[in-house]
Motif scaffolding. Structure first.
Motif, PDB file in Angstrom:
ATOM      1  N   ALA A   1      27.397  44.733  38.108  1.00 10.14           N
ATOM      2  CA  ALA A   1      27.735  43.383  37.643  1.00 10.14           C
ATOM      3  C   ALA A   1      28.162  43.335  36.175  1.00 10.14           C
ATOM      4  CB  ALA A   1      26.581  42.422  37.904  1.00 10.14           C
ATOM      5  N   PRO A   2      27.433  43.925  35.229  1.00  9.69           N
ATOM      6  CA  PRO A   2      27.897  43.867  33.834  1.00  9.69           C
ATOM      7  C   PRO A   2      29.222  44.606  33.626  1.00  9.69           C
ATOM      8  CG  PRO A   2      25.616  44.595  33.935  1.00  9.69           C
ATOM      9  CD  PRO A   2      26.126  44.559  35.336  1.00  9.69           C
ATOM     10  N   LEU A   3      29.375  45.727  34.302  1.00  4.74           N
ATOM     11  CA  LEU A   3      30.603  46.511  34.185  1.00  4.74           C
ATOM     12  C   LEU A   3      31.802  45.738  34.724  1.00  4.74           C
ATOM     13  CD1 LEU A   3      31.924  49.278  33.541  1.00  4.74           C
ATOM     14  CD2 LEU A   3      31.467  49.868  35.910  1.00  4.74           C
ATOM     15  N   VAL A   4      31.662  45.167  35.899  1.00  7.95           N
ATOM     16  CA  VAL A   4      32.762  44.423  36.514  1.00  7.95           C
ATOM     17  C   VAL A   4      33.071  43.159  35.711  1.00  7.95           C
ATOM     18  CG1 VAL A   4      33.454  43.163  38.593  1.00  7.95           C
ATOM     19  CG2 VAL A   4      32.369  45.402  38.798  1.00  7.95           C
ATOM     20  N   THR A   5      32.061  42.524  35.155  1.00 13.24           N
ATOM     21  CA  THR A   5      32.294  41.359  34.295  1.00 13.24           C
ATOM     22  C   THR A   5      33.084  41.773  33.056  1.00 13.24           C
ATOM     23  OG1 THR A   5      30.258  40.341  35.084  1.00 13.24           O
ATOM     24  CG2 THR A   5      31.184  39.479  33.038  1.00 13.24           C
ATOM     25  N   GLY A   6      32.744  42.912  32.481  1.00  8.07           N
ATOM     26  CA  GLY A   6      33.498  43.439  31.341  1.00  8.07           C
ATOM     27  C   GLY A   6      34.935  43.755  31.704  1.00  8.07           C
ATOM     28  N   ILE A   7      35.138  44.341  32.887  1.00 11.82           N
ATOM     29  CA  ILE A   7      36.492  44.626  33.364  1.00 11.82           C
ATOM     30  C   ILE A   7      37.281  43.331  33.515  1.00 11.82           C
ATOM     31  CG2 ILE A   7      37.805  45.431  35.380  1.00 11.82           C
ATOM     32  CD1 ILE A   7      35.589  47.572  35.740  1.00 11.82           C
ATOM     33  N   PHE A   8      36.637  42.323  34.078  1.00 14.33           N
ATOM     34  CA  PHE A   8      37.279  41.022  34.259  1.00 14.33           C
ATOM     35  C   PHE A   8      37.712  40.428  32.919  1.00 14.33           C
ATOM     36  CE2 PHE A   8      36.508  36.339  34.445  1.00 14.33           C
ATOM     37  CZ  PHE A   8      37.643  36.006  35.164  1.00 14.33           C
ATOM     38  N   ILE A   9      36.807  40.404  31.951  1.00 15.06           N
ATOM     39  CA  ILE A   9      37.111  39.829  30.639  1.00 15.06           C
ATOM     40  C   ILE A   9      38.185  40.652  29.929  1.00 15.06           C
ATOM     41  CG2 ILE A   9      36.133  39.371  28.354  1.00 15.06           C
ATOM     42  CD1 ILE A   9      33.516  38.629  29.869  1.00 15.06           C
TER      43      ILE A   9
ATOM     44  N   GLN B   1      46.420  41.570  32.533  1.00 13.29           N
ATOM     45  CA  GLN B   1      46.546  41.949  33.945  1.00 13.29           C
ATOM     46  C   GLN B   1      45.422  41.266  34.715  1.00 13.29           C
ATOM     47  OE1 GLN B   1      46.519  46.213  34.040  1.00 13.29           O
ATOM     48  NE2 GLN B   1      48.607  46.380  33.310  1.00 13.29           N
ATOM     49  N   TRP B   2      45.389  39.937  34.640  1.00 13.77           N
ATOM     50  CA  TRP B   2      44.293  39.171  35.209  1.00 13.77           C
ATOM     51  C   TRP B   2      44.099  39.364  36.707  1.00 13.77           C
ATOM     52  CZ3 TRP B   2      45.404  35.619  38.891  1.00 13.77           C
ATOM     53  CH2 TRP B   2      46.710  35.173  38.954  1.00 13.77           C
ATOM     54  N   PRO B   3      45.146  39.648  37.517  1.00 14.82           N
ATOM     55  CA  PRO B   3      44.867  39.811  38.955  1.00 14.82           C
ATOM     56  C   PRO B   3      43.909  40.978  39.230  1.00 14.82           C
ATOM     57  CG  PRO B   3      47.207  39.434  38.629  1.00 14.82           C
ATOM     58  CD  PRO B   3      46.601  39.641  37.278  1.00 14.82           C
ATOM     59  N   TRP B   4      44.065  42.072  38.491  1.00 14.15           N
ATOM     60  CA  TRP B   4      43.207  43.243  38.707  1.00 14.15           C
ATOM     61  C   TRP B   4      41.740  42.914  38.404  1.00 14.15           C
ATOM     62  CZ3 TRP B   4      43.068  47.639  41.087  1.00 14.15           C
ATOM     63  CH2 TRP B   4      42.184  48.634  40.695  1.00 14.15           C
ATOM     64  N   GLY B   5      41.480  42.355  37.241  1.00 15.56           N
ATOM     65  CA  GLY B   5      40.110  42.016  36.865  1.00 15.56           C
ATOM     66  C   GLY B   5      39.524  40.925  37.743  1.00 15.56           C
ATOM     67  N   THR B   6      40.331  39.942  38.079  1.00 12.70           N
ATOM     68  CA  THR B   6      39.860  38.845  38.927  1.00 12.70           C
ATOM     69  C   THR B   6      39.507  39.347  40.316  1.00 12.70           C
ATOM     70  OG1 THR B   6      41.260  37.324  37.682  1.00 12.70           O
ATOM     71  CG2 THR B   6      40.462  36.565  39.825  1.00 12.70           C
ATOM     72  N   PHE B   7      40.313  40.261  40.847  1.00 13.47           N
ATOM     73  CA  PHE B   7      40.029  40.824  42.172  1.00 13.47           C
ATOM     74  C   PHE B   7      38.660  41.504  42.189  1.00 13.47           C
ATOM     75  CE2 PHE B   7      40.071  44.619  44.900  1.00 13.47           C
ATOM     76  CZ  PHE B   7      40.143  43.999  46.139  1.00 13.47           C
ATOM     77  N   HIS B   8      38.401  42.359  41.207  1.00 10.37           N
ATOM     78  CA  HIS B   8      37.119  43.065  41.160  1.00 10.37           C
ATOM     79  C   HIS B   8      35.953  42.103  40.990  1.00 10.37           C
ATOM     80  CE1 HIS B   8      38.123  47.391  41.090  1.00 10.37           C
ATOM     81  NE2 HIS B   8      39.319  46.900  40.817  1.00 10.37           N
ATOM     82  N   PHE B   9      36.122  41.123  40.113  1.00  6.53           N
ATOM     83  CA  PHE B   9      35.062  40.158  39.867  1.00  6.53           C
ATOM     84  C   PHE B   9      34.755  39.336  41.119  1.00  6.53           C
ATOM     85  CE2 PHE B   9      33.380  36.144  38.148  1.00  6.53           C
ATOM     86  CZ  PHE B   9      32.338  36.643  37.382  1.00  6.53           C
ATOM     87  N   CYS B  10      35.792  38.851  41.785  1.00 10.97           N
ATOM     88  CA  CYS B  10      35.596  38.051  42.998  1.00 10.97           C
ATOM     89  C   CYS B  10      35.022  38.888  44.142  1.00 10.97           C
ATOM     90  CB  CYS B  10      36.904  37.386  43.417  1.00 10.97           C
ATOM     91  SG  CYS B  10      37.431  36.099  42.286  1.00 10.97           S
ATOM     92  N   TYR B  11      35.470  40.124  44.263  1.00  5.46           N
ATOM     93  CA  TYR B  11      34.971  41.023  45.295  1.00  5.46           C
ATOM     94  C   TYR B  11      33.467  41.229  45.108  1.00  5.46           C
ATOM     95  CZ  TYR B  11      35.634  44.861  48.699  1.00  5.46           C
ATOM     96  OH  TYR B  11      35.619  45.666  49.800  1.00  5.46           O
ATOM     97  N   LEU B  12      33.041  41.513  43.877  1.00  3.78           N
ATOM     98  CA  LEU B  12      31.617  41.705  43.607  1.00  3.78           C
ATOM     99  C   LEU B  12      30.849  40.408  43.819  1.00  3.78           C
ATOM    100  CD1 LEU B  12      29.562  43.862  42.669  1.00  3.78           C
ATOM    101  CD2 LEU B  12      29.761  42.849  40.407  1.00  3.78           C
ATOM    102  N   ALA B  13      31.430  39.278  43.451  1.00  7.51           N
ATOM    103  CA  ALA B  13      30.765  37.985  43.660  1.00  7.51           C
ATOM    104  C   ALA B  13      30.551  37.719  45.148  1.00  7.51           C
ATOM    105  CB  ALA B  13      31.582  36.859  43.024  1.00  7.51           C
ATOM    106  N   VAL B  14      31.532  38.063  45.972  1.00  7.18           N
ATOM    107  CA  VAL B  14      31.379  37.894  47.418  1.00  7.18           C
ATOM    108  C   VAL B  14      30.281  38.821  47.942  1.00  7.18           C
ATOM    109  CG1 VAL B  14      32.528  38.263  49.650  1.00  7.18           C
ATOM    110  CG2 VAL B  14      33.702  37.018  47.826  1.00  7.18           C
ATOM    111  N   LEU B  15      30.262  40.065  47.485  1.00  2.00           N
ATOM    112  CA  LEU B  15      29.196  40.980  47.897  1.00  2.00           C
ATOM    113  C   LEU B  15      27.828  40.460  47.465  1.00  2.00           C
ATOM    114  CD1 LEU B  15      30.665  44.543  47.221  1.00  2.00           C
ATOM    115  CD2 LEU B  15      30.228  43.471  49.432  1.00  2.00           C
TER     116      LEU B  15
END
Length: 133
Positions: free
Chosen positions: A84-92, A100-114
């Motif tokens: 979670a902290p890593l993916v949040t950092g990637i998103f930000i 490149q917001w689609p890449w970070g948003t995809f990872h963040f949303c994917y983890l949020a769904v999980l």
């Protein structure tokens, strides 16, 4: 539904385990490492963090540990918490620095769904009713 959740968890876990293992392989055995195009501000930050010698091993360790933990149903919530902290950092990072917001948003949303699909495992964190010390 359980099989779909398991496949989604495995895909995310395998990706992050691969990224972590790839970095360790790069450092230990000299295998190739991709050179991504980055915005100038993003390049300055990633160069500074890499030059510190501390951040890259921490990120790779979190990727590897979180990815492997996601591969098993019993440890999936811990894997989500580790990533979670890593993916949040990637998103930000991708949202503000690399544009490149689609890449970070995809990872963040994917983890949020999980996390949502495994929300029952996180309930004890918010419902602690222990005795006061």
């Amino acid at each position: 539904m359980n099989k779909i959740v398991a496949v989604a968890r495995w895909l995310f876990g395998l990706f992050y385990a691969y990224v972590g293992a790839s970095w360790f392989s790069y450092k230990l055995f000299g295998t190739s490492w991709p050179d991504h195009k980055e915005a100038p501000a993003a390049k300055v930050l990633t160069t500074a963090l890499s030059d510190s010698g501390i951040v890259d091993p921490l990120i790779a360790s979190a990727c590897l540990a979180g990815g492997v933990l996601l591969l098993f149903r019993r440890t999936a919530p811990l894997g989500i918490a580790v990533l979670a902290p890593l993916v949040t950092g990637i998103f930000i990072f991708h949202l503000f620095l690399n544009q490149q917001w689609p890449w970070g948003t995809f990872h963040f949303c994917y983890l949020a769904v999980l996390a949502w699909l495994h929300r029952a495992a996180f309930r004890p964190l918010w419902n602690y009713e222990g005795s006061a010390a």
